[in-house]
Write a protein that holds these residues in place. Structure first.
Motif, mmCIF file in Angstrom:
data_model
loop_
_atom_site.group_PDB
_atom_site.id
_atom_site.type_symbol
_atom_site.label_atom_id
_atom_site.label_comp_id
_atom_site.label_asym_id
_atom_site.label_seq_id
_atom_site.Cartn_x
_atom_site.Cartn_y
_atom_site.Cartn_z
ATOM 1 N N GLU A 79 0.832 -1.198 0.000
ATOM 2 C CA GLU A 79 0.000 0.000 0.000
ATOM 3 C C GLU A 79 0.866 1.247 0.000
ATOM 4 O OE1 GLU A 79 -3.734 -1.966 2.505
ATOM 5 O OE2 GLU A 79 -2.477 -0.399 3.372
ATOM 6 N N GLU A 82 2.282 1.829 -3.450
ATOM 7 C CA GLU A 82 1.258 2.364 -4.349
ATOM 8 C C GLU A 82 1.010 3.840 -4.071
ATOM 9 O OE1 GLU A 82 -2.090 -0.114 -3.744
ATOM 10 O OE2 GLU A 82 -1.230 -1.863 -4.765
ATOM 11 N N GLU A 83 0.977 4.197 -2.812
ATOM 12 C CA GLU A 83 0.749 5.600 -2.455
ATOM 13 C C GLU A 83 1.915 6.463 -2.911
ATOM 14 O OE1 GLU A 83 -1.885 4.651 1.577
ATOM 15 O OE2 GLU A 83 0.144 5.489 1.711
ATOM 16 N N GLN A 85 3.989 5.827 -5.400
ATOM 17 C CA GLN A 85 3.978 5.916 -6.853
ATOM 18 C C GLN A 85 2.888 6.860 -7.332
ATOM 19 O OE1 GLN A 85 6.391 4.241 -8.830
ATOM 20 N NE2 GLN A 85 5.621 5.853 -10.162
ATOM 21 N N GLU A 86 1.753 6.828 -6.662
ATOM 22 C CA GLU A 86 0.661 7.738 -7.023
ATOM 23 C C GLU A 86 1.080 9.190 -6.821
ATOM 24 O OE1 GLU A 86 -4.035 8.636 -5.814
ATOM 25 O OE2 GLU A 86 -2.932 6.962 -4.915
ATOM 26 N N GLN A 87 1.832 9.453 -5.748
ATOM 27 C CA GLN A 87 2.317 10.814 -5.507
ATOM 28 C C GLN A 87 3.283 11.243 -6.601
ATOM 29 O OE1 GLN A 87 1.336 13.029 -2.986
ATOM 30 N NE2 GLN A 87 2.448 14.398 -4.379
ATOM 31 N N GLU A 89 3.319 10.233 -9.723
ATOM 32 C CA GLU A 89 2.542 10.507 -10.936
ATOM 33 C C GLU A 89 1.799 11.829 -10.832
ATOM 34 O OE1 GLU A 89 0.112 7.068 -11.331
ATOM 35 O OE2 GLU A 89 1.785 5.723 -11.828
ATOM 36 N N GLN A 90 1.282 12.136 -9.660
ATOM 37 C CA GLN A 90 0.604 13.421 -9.469
ATOM 38 C C GLN A 90 1.579 14.573 -9.625
ATOM 39 O OE1 GLN A 90 -1.286 13.223 -5.622
ATOM 40 N NE2 GLN A 90 -2.911 11.841 -6.314
ATOM 41 N N GLN A 93 2.385 15.117 -13.314
ATOM 42 C CA GLN A 93 1.290 15.804 -14.001
ATOM 43 C C GLN A 93 1.266 17.286 -13.640
ATOM 44 O OE1 GLN A 93 -0.863 14.826 -16.385
ATOM 45 N NE2 GLN A 93 0.283 12.897 -16.475
ATOM 46 N N SER A 159 10.214 13.587 -6.350
ATOM 47 C CA SER A 159 9.588 12.618 -7.249
ATOM 48 C C SER A 159 10.380 12.419 -8.538
ATOM 49 C CB SER A 159 8.158 13.075 -7.600
ATOM 50 O OG SER A 159 7.330 13.044 -6.459
#
Length: 261
Positions: A79, A82-83, A85-87, A89-90, A93, A159
């Motif tokens: 988890e 995943e968190e 990696q999501e950060q 990607e955000q 962007q 990141s």
């Protein structure tokens, strides 16, 4: 007449005391080992700092068993990955949007192009934005642009995996350019851009890469002045971190790296 008292043999008692101390120490040692199997991160920090009060901890958490959290089944670790990696990607962007808005605000659409592909951000600057002809010295007019880019990179520095700057030239005549001049010019241009970013951002220097390709990676034929202008460019490729790949490189083990200050 003085009566001499016979000394009692204390060897057995001393031996028993030593044996008892050893058993006590062993018990404490095994209790400590057991407690470390379920220790929390904060308690682990406390133990490390008890041995070295000036310790500075650089904790890199990865998935898998082992380390202070050996009883963890791995679900929490997945988890967390995943968190993270999501950060990433955000942030990528957000960086893309910020650069696009910056180009529009500065009316740089004719000189700067921005795109994204495969999780990477590609920024192309025409030669006229940064350099005069046959020069690797950054123009003063380019400083505000590089300052803006440096600030935007700094905002997502944690990141970022890599910021790669590539220098390109165009073939001036019918035959190839002078090899030394061609390679040196493109390499120096890329290096000077990277140096500026390193001096004006908080991006880790290990993430900054420069390289020169000379005339050998054109985006258009060198048959017209307009096409040669397209080939004379500086490209910046920004890559975000791949957290899962980083974990695999570290063997999937939670590592606590303690560095003394």
């Amino acid at each position: 007449m003085a009566i001499k008292k016979k000394k009692s043999g204390g060897g057995g008692a001393n031996w028993m005391d030593t044996y008892g101390d050893m058993v006590t120490l062993l018990l404490c040692f095994f209790v400590l080992l057991y407690s470390m199997s379920t220790i929390s991160e904060d308690n682990w920090k406390a133990i490390v700092q008890s041995f070295n009060p000036t310790a500075v901890e650089d904790i890199r958490a990865t998935t898998g068993a082992g380390g202070p959290d050996a009883d963890n089944t791995g679900e929490t670790g997945h988890e967390s990955v995943e968190e993270m990696q999501e950060q990433v990607e955000q942030d990528m962007q957000s960086l893309l949007q910020a650069i696009q808005e910056f180009v529009q605000q500065q009316n740089l659409q004719d000189a700067v192009t921005v795109s994204q592909d495969g999780g990477k951000i590609f920024i192309t600057f025409s030669q006229s934005v940064f350099f005069d002809g046959e020069s690797a010295v950054i123009r003063k007019e380019a400083y505000p642009i590089l300052d803006g880019v440096s600030d935007m990179l700094s905002s997502v520095a944690e990141s970022l995996d890599e910021v790669r700057v590539q220098g390109h030239t165009a073939r001036a005549g019918q035959g190839p350019n002078n090899v030394v001049n061609d390679r040196t010019l493109s390499s120096n241009r890329a290096a000077n851009v990277i140096v500026y970013i390193q001096q004006h951002s908080v991006v880790p220097p290990s993430c900054l890469v420069s390289e020169g390709f000379g005339e050998w990676r054109p985006v258009a034929p060198n048959d017209t002045a307009e096409n040669r202008a397209k080939n004379r460019r500086v490209e910046m490729i920004v890559s975000g971190r791949d957290i899962e790949a980083e974990m695999e490189e570290q063997g999937g083990i939670q590592q606590y790296i303690v560095m003394t200050s």
